[in-house]
Design a protein around this motif. Structure first.
Motif, short mmCIF file in Angstrom:
data_model
loop_
_atom_site.label_atom_id
_atom_site.label_comp_id
_atom_site.label_asym_id
_atom_site.label_seq_id
_atom_site.Cartn_x
_atom_site.Cartn_y
_atom_site.Cartn_z
N LEU A 76 -4.76 7.23 74.01
CA LEU A 76 -3.80 8.13 74.63
C LEU A 76 -3.37 7.63 76.00
O LEU A 76 -2.22 7.81 76.40
CB LEU A 76 -4.40 9.53 74.76
N LEU A 77 -4.29 6.98 76.73
CA LEU A 77 -3.96 6.43 78.04
C LEU A 77 -3.33 5.05 77.96
O LEU A 77 -2.89 4.51 78.96
CB LEU A 77 -5.23 6.35 78.90
N ASN A 78 -3.29 4.48 76.74
CA ASN A 78 -2.75 3.15 76.52
C ASN A 78 -3.50 2.10 77.36
O ASN A 78 -2.89 1.23 77.98
CB ASN A 78 -1.25 3.11 76.80
N HIS A 79 -4.82 2.21 77.40
CA HIS A 79 -5.67 1.25 78.11
C HIS A 79 -6.36 0.34 77.10
O HIS A 79 -6.37 0.61 75.89
CB HIS A 79 -6.75 1.97 78.93
N ASN A 80 -6.96 -0.74 77.60
CA ASN A 80 -7.70 -1.67 76.74
C ASN A 80 -9.19 -1.34 76.69
O ASN A 80 -9.91 -1.90 75.87
CB ASN A 80 -7.52 -3.10 77.22
N PHE A 81 -9.66 -0.50 77.60
CA PHE A 81 -11.07 -0.10 77.61
C PHE A 81 -11.17 1.31 78.18
O PHE A 81 -10.25 1.81 78.81
CB PHE A 81 -11.92 -1.07 78.43
N PHE A 82 -12.34 1.94 77.94
CA PHE A 82 -12.55 3.29 78.44
C PHE A 82 -14.04 3.46 78.71
O PHE A 82 -14.88 3.17 77.85
CB PHE A 82 -12.07 4.33 77.43
N VAL A 83 -14.39 3.94 79.91
CA VAL A 83 -15.77 4.15 80.32
C VAL A 83 -16.13 5.62 80.10
O VAL A 83 -15.34 6.50 80.43
CB VAL A 83 -15.95 3.78 81.81
N VAL A 106 -19.01 1.76 77.23
CA VAL A 106 -17.61 1.36 77.32
C VAL A 106 -17.12 1.06 75.91
O VAL A 106 -17.79 0.36 75.15
CB VAL A 106 -17.45 0.09 78.19
N VAL A 107 -15.96 1.59 75.55
CA VAL A 107 -15.29 1.18 74.32
C VAL A 107 -14.11 0.31 74.73
O VAL A 107 -13.53 0.48 75.80
CB VAL A 107 -14.80 2.37 73.46
N TYR A 108 -13.77 -0.66 73.87
CA TYR A 108 -12.67 -1.56 74.19
C TYR A 108 -11.95 -1.99 72.93
O TYR A 108 -12.50 -1.94 71.84
CB TYR A 108 -13.18 -2.78 74.96
N GLU A 114 -14.23 9.96 70.35
CA GLU A 114 -13.40 10.68 71.32
C GLU A 114 -12.97 9.74 72.45
O GLU A 114 -11.85 9.80 72.93
CB GLU A 114 -14.16 11.87 71.89
N ALA A 115 -13.88 8.84 72.87
CA ALA A 115 -13.54 7.87 73.91
C ALA A 115 -12.43 6.94 73.44
O ALA A 115 -11.53 6.60 74.20
CB ALA A 115 -14.78 7.08 74.31
N ILE A 116 -12.48 6.51 72.17
CA ILE A 116 -11.41 5.66 71.62
C ILE A 116 -10.09 6.41 71.62
O ILE A 116 -9.04 5.86 71.97
CB ILE A 116 -11.79 5.17 70.21
N LEU A 117 -10.13 7.67 71.23
CA LEU A 117 -8.91 8.49 71.25
C LEU A 117 -8.35 8.58 72.67
O LEU A 117 -7.14 8.39 72.88
CB LEU A 117 -9.21 9.88 70.69
#
Length: 177
Positions: A143-150, A162-164, A136-139
């Motif tokens: 969706l936010l068009n980011h390179n990482f997500f906390v 963190v996924v990246y 879900e974090a990768i999704l």
């Protein structure tokens, strides 16, 4: 300095390992105490890759170069690490050997390397960290068009994670210990 060699999709000769070791040992003058170096050799699409990671006193230096010749890749990678050290020497002076910068002839031309005086934080963001599974974090990241997500990893007792996006097109997961 302890050196570990890793071969990825290639077998490296002892002559090349000796060459790499001779180049990497020159980095030892920058570090006090024990330092560890991991050298990864690889070939991908006809390009020779050398990646060197040096770890000393909770400080990591990593550089990777891809050329048509493994010897050139090793040379460029060692030069990149020396440039990193010289660029950040004002911040690293407590962790590196003081005598390291006393030599009059540097091994690499560092005349075009600027020393950074301080880090400049140009923006601060505040957001809530929600519990979710890594998929879900990768999704959300895509969706936010980011390179990482906390996020908080529900699969690991809501631990900080963190996924990246990786350069090879895959995804990475960094988890809290």
């Amino acid at each position: 300095m302890r050196i570990t060699f890793i071969e990825k999709k290639v077998e490296i000769s002892d002559v090349l390992k000796d060459y790499a070791e001779k180049k990497i040992v020159k980095l030892d003058r920058y570090f006090r105490g024990d330092a560890d170096a991991v050298v990864l050799f690889g070939i991908e699409r006809g390009k020779h890759t050398a990646e060197i990671t040096v770890h000393s006193d909770n400080t990591y230096f990593r550089a990777s170069e891809r050329t048509s010749d493994m010897y050139a890749s090793i040379d460029s990678t060692v030069d990149s690490i020396v440039r990193q050290i010289h660029k950040n020497k004002t911040r690293l002076i407590k962790r590196l050997r003081k005598e390291a910068f006393d030599k009059s002839q540097p091994a690499v031309d560092i005349s075009n390397v600027e020393e950074e005086k301080e880090f400049s934080i140009v923006r601060t963001k505040h957001f809530s960290i929600k519990p979710m599974v890594p998929e879900e974090a990768i999704l959300q990241m895509n969706l936010l068009n980011h390179n990482f997500f906390v996020f908080r990893n529900q699969a690991d007792e809501d631990a900080f994670a963190v996924v990246y996006k990786r350069d090879d097109g895959g995804y990475g997961l960094i988890e809290e210990d």
